[in-house]
Design a protein around this motif. Structure first.
Motif, short mmCIF file in Angstrom:
data_model
loop_
_atom_site.label_atom_id
_atom_site.label_comp_id
_atom_site.label_asym_id
_atom_site.label_seq_id
_atom_site.Cartn_x
_atom_site.Cartn_y
_atom_site.Cartn_z
N HIS A 117 1.19 5.32 0.37
CA HIS A 117 0.20 6.37 0.63
C HIS A 117 0.53 7.54 -0.30
CE1 HIS A 117 0.35 3.88 4.20
NE2 HIS A 117 -0.72 4.45 4.70
N LYS A 118 -0.20 7.64 -1.41
CA LYS A 118 0.13 8.64 -2.44
C LYS A 118 -0.31 10.07 -2.11
CE LYS A 118 2.12 6.23 -5.85
NZ LYS A 118 3.55 6.45 -6.12
N PRO A 119 -1.55 10.29 -1.61
CA PRO A 119 -1.97 11.67 -1.37
C PRO A 119 -1.11 12.37 -0.31
CG PRO A 119 -3.87 10.22 -1.51
CD PRO A 119 -2.65 9.34 -1.40
N ALA A 120 -1.00 13.68 -0.42
CA ALA A 120 -0.07 14.45 0.40
C ALA A 120 -0.45 14.52 1.88
CB ALA A 120 0.06 15.87 -0.15
N ASP A 160 -3.03 13.64 5.52
CA ASP A 160 -3.68 12.59 6.30
C ASP A 160 -5.07 12.27 5.75
OD1 ASP A 160 -1.44 12.87 7.84
OD2 ASP A 160 -2.50 13.18 9.74
N GLY A 161 -5.47 11.03 5.91
CA GLY A 161 -6.79 10.63 5.44
C GLY A 161 -6.89 10.55 3.93
N ASP A 162 -5.74 10.43 3.26
CA ASP A 162 -5.68 10.36 1.79
C ASP A 162 -6.31 11.59 1.14
OD1 ASP A 162 -4.26 8.01 1.71
OD2 ASP A 162 -6.02 6.73 1.50
N GLN A 163 -6.04 12.76 1.71
CA GLN A 163 -6.52 14.02 1.15
C GLN A 163 -5.38 14.72 0.39
OE1 GLN A 163 -9.94 14.95 1.53
NE2 GLN A 163 -9.88 12.84 2.23
N GLY A 164 -5.77 15.63 -0.50
CA GLY A 164 -4.76 16.45 -1.18
C GLY A 164 -4.25 15.82 -2.46
N PRO A 165 -3.32 16.51 -3.11
CA PRO A 165 -2.81 16.06 -4.41
C PRO A 165 -1.96 14.80 -4.29
CG PRO A 165 -1.54 17.94 -3.63
CD PRO A 165 -2.68 17.77 -2.67
N ASN A 166 -1.84 14.06 -5.40
CA ASN A 166 -0.98 12.89 -5.44
C ASN A 166 0.49 13.31 -5.38
OD1 ASN A 166 -2.76 10.78 -5.41
ND2 ASN A 166 -2.08 9.93 -7.35
N THR A 167 1.29 12.45 -4.77
CA THR A 167 2.74 12.66 -4.65
C THR A 167 3.45 11.43 -5.18
OG1 THR A 167 2.97 11.61 -2.49
CG2 THR A 167 2.29 13.93 -2.50
N GLY A 168 4.77 11.43 -5.05
CA GLY A 168 5.55 10.23 -5.37
C GLY A 168 5.40 9.16 -4.32
N GLY A 169 4.74 9.49 -3.20
CA GLY A 169 4.56 8.53 -2.10
C GLY A 169 4.97 9.15 -0.78
N MET A 170 4.07 9.17 0.20
CA MET A 170 4.33 9.81 1.50
C MET A 170 4.64 8.84 2.62
SD MET A 170 4.27 13.05 0.99
CE MET A 170 4.26 13.62 2.69
N GLY A 171 4.67 7.55 2.30
CA GLY A 171 4.99 6.58 3.33
C GLY A 171 4.43 5.23 2.96
N THR A 172 4.93 4.20 3.61
CA THR A 172 4.54 2.85 3.24
C THR A 172 4.78 1.90 4.40
OG1 THR A 172 4.88 1.14 1.54
CG2 THR A 172 6.80 2.40 2.20
N TYR A 173 4.16 0.73 4.30
CA TYR A 173 4.37 -0.28 5.35
C TYR A 173 4.33 -1.68 4.76
CZ TYR A 173 -0.76 -0.91 5.44
OH TYR A 173 -2.06 -1.15 5.11
N SER A 174 4.93 -2.62 5.50
CA SER A 174 4.94 -4.03 5.12
C SER A 174 5.15 -4.85 6.40
CB SER A 174 6.09 -4.30 4.14
OG SER A 174 6.13 -5.66 3.76
N PRO A 175 4.43 -5.97 6.60
CA PRO A 175 3.49 -6.62 5.70
C PRO A 175 2.17 -5.88 5.59
CG PRO A 175 3.50 -7.76 7.81
CD PRO A 175 4.58 -6.71 7.88
#
Length: 420
Positions: free
Chosen positions: A213-216, A218-233
């Motif tokens: 999830h790159k945007p800063a 919730d809802g993919d709003q705001g500037p891009n970041t290095g990554g705000m969180g992730t999930y798998s699978p």
């Protein structure tokens, strides 16, 4: 076995954490490391970009395997230097790492191999770039050609936004020389996914997929970041899609590099947009993703040390790499203001609050006289585990709520896309 991991962020903490579980019980070192890593490894005060000093240390200490975390070290030629000295190291040489170091080079490789990606043009001259943007219209994507710590991408919704991004990169030099050339790309729609792979020559072992999830906000709003969180699978990535990514994207790229004198060895990160026309490449990285590593490695059942050794020795094809069915969700806890100017030096409490189904990876922290404090934009990566994504998400946020520091910011919707 003595193993050195180069780097000091959340990705390196996750690599060290996984290596510490090896039955072979390697003696672990990390340069420069961080307070979380220090609980599992001996931290060595050498910058990840001081290639000569790292090689000197590896020789003096009798390090038998070095694993490179950050991209900057790869593009400085750390692998070339270590191999010239006869030192075993996991990571691609400088020539192969250019797949991340220059987005224009990556586009040229993909064009040569008919790899599906967004249409693009590159410019070293500001007015020419602006003219192209005006002709194309918006939305449109502006990327600094070189390394920019995950922040060199602007998804512009209007032509004015695109022109402002070009000014920031090319005129104001927000990313230094990295923005001297820019890539202007068509805007793709769909869900994003990350597929990393362990690679040794022509052997490819895919890792479990993840979604960042790159945007800063919730809802993919705001500037891009290095990554705000992730999930798998990732529910939208099935075995058929993984096979397509390997055959149509990863293999053509590593064959091109090998045919041009730089055989790939190490981790290749493929960032994808899953469009209506199939998967298209957004970017390549020449190393483990951050924060994807924090959810992918916890699902790895094969000994990571065995994988690294096999990749270096050229025997990766003989290794059966296994993944667990359990789910993992990582929430990034960032400093107030990130990804713009952010706070530093705030004391962190609750670092002992992870239960059996969570782990707290340190990213931007430092040890002070009064305790562990914030020292970077992305401070912590809190990973929760569970039988499914709902359970893993609940564990991650339960742990996050127990950790406090002034100005803390995190997204509250990590993994929600998986439930739609």
């Amino acid at each position: 076995m003595k193993v050195l991991v180069v780097g000091g962020g959340g990705r390196e903490h996750a690599i060290i954490w996984k290596l510490s579980q090896s039955p072979k019980q390697p003696k672990l070192y990390c340069a420069p490391g961080n307070p979380g890593i220090a609980e599992l490894a001996t931290c060595v005060n050498i910058s990840a970009e001081d290639v000569a000093a790292l090689a000197d240390f590896a020789e003096a200490e009798g390090i038998e395997l070095t694993v490179v975390g950050p991209e900057a070290a790869l593009l400085l030629g750390i692998v070339d230097e270590f191999e010239q000295r006869g030192l075993r190291i996991y990571g691609p040489k400088k020539g192969a790492a250019l797949i991340e170091g220059s987005k224009a080079f990556a586009k040229e490789v993909m064009a040569a191999q008919n790899v599906p990606t967004a249409g693009a043009a590159y410019f070293g001259e500001l007015e020419a770039a602006k003219e192209y943007v005006r002709a194309q219209g918006a939305p449109i994507v502006i990327k600094a050609d070189g390394l920019a710590a995950g922040k060199g991408v602007v998804v512009a919704q209007t032509v004015a936004e695109a022109e402002a991004a070009l000014d920031m990169m090319m005129k104001d030099k927000a990313f230094g020389d990295s923005g001297a050339q820019v890539v202007v790309e068509e805007f793709l729609t769909g869900q994003e996914a990350t597929v990393m792979a362990f690679i040794s020559g022509d052997t490819v072992k895919l890792m479990a997929p993840a979604q960042d999830h790159k945007p800063a906000y919730d809802g993919d709003q705001g500037p891009n970041t290095g990554g705000m969180g992730t999930y798998s699978p990732v529910p939208v990535v099935d075995e058929a899609l993984l096979k397509e990514v390997e055959e149509k994207i990863i293999r053509p790229v590593i064959y091109f590099l090998a045919n041009n004198g730089t055989q790939y060895k190490g981790t290749l990160y493929t960032g994808l947009m899953l469009t209506a026309d199939g998967p298209k490449v957004i970017e390549f990285n020449a190393r483990f993703g951050d924060p994807e590593t924090q959810v992918v490695l916890p699902r790895l059942e094969t000994d990571l040390l065995d994988i690294f050794n096999a990749a270096v020795d050229g025997t990766l094809a003989d290794l059966d790499v296994q993944w667990s069915d359990r789910a993992a969700v990582c929430v990034i806890m960032a400093a107030g203001g990130y990804p713009a100017d952010y706070r530093k030096g705030d004391l962190i409490t609750g670092l002992d609050s992870a239960g059996n189904n969570a782990v707290i990876f340190h990213a931007g922290t430092k040890q002070t006289a009064t305790g562990i404090a914030t020292n970077g934009g992305r401070v912590l990566g809190v990973t929760g585990f569970g039988a499914d994504l709902k359970a893993a998400q609940a564990e991650a946020y339960r742990t996050v709520e127990n950790i406090k520091f002034e100005g803390v910011h995190y997204r509250k919707d990590i993994a929600e896309k998986a439930f739609r």
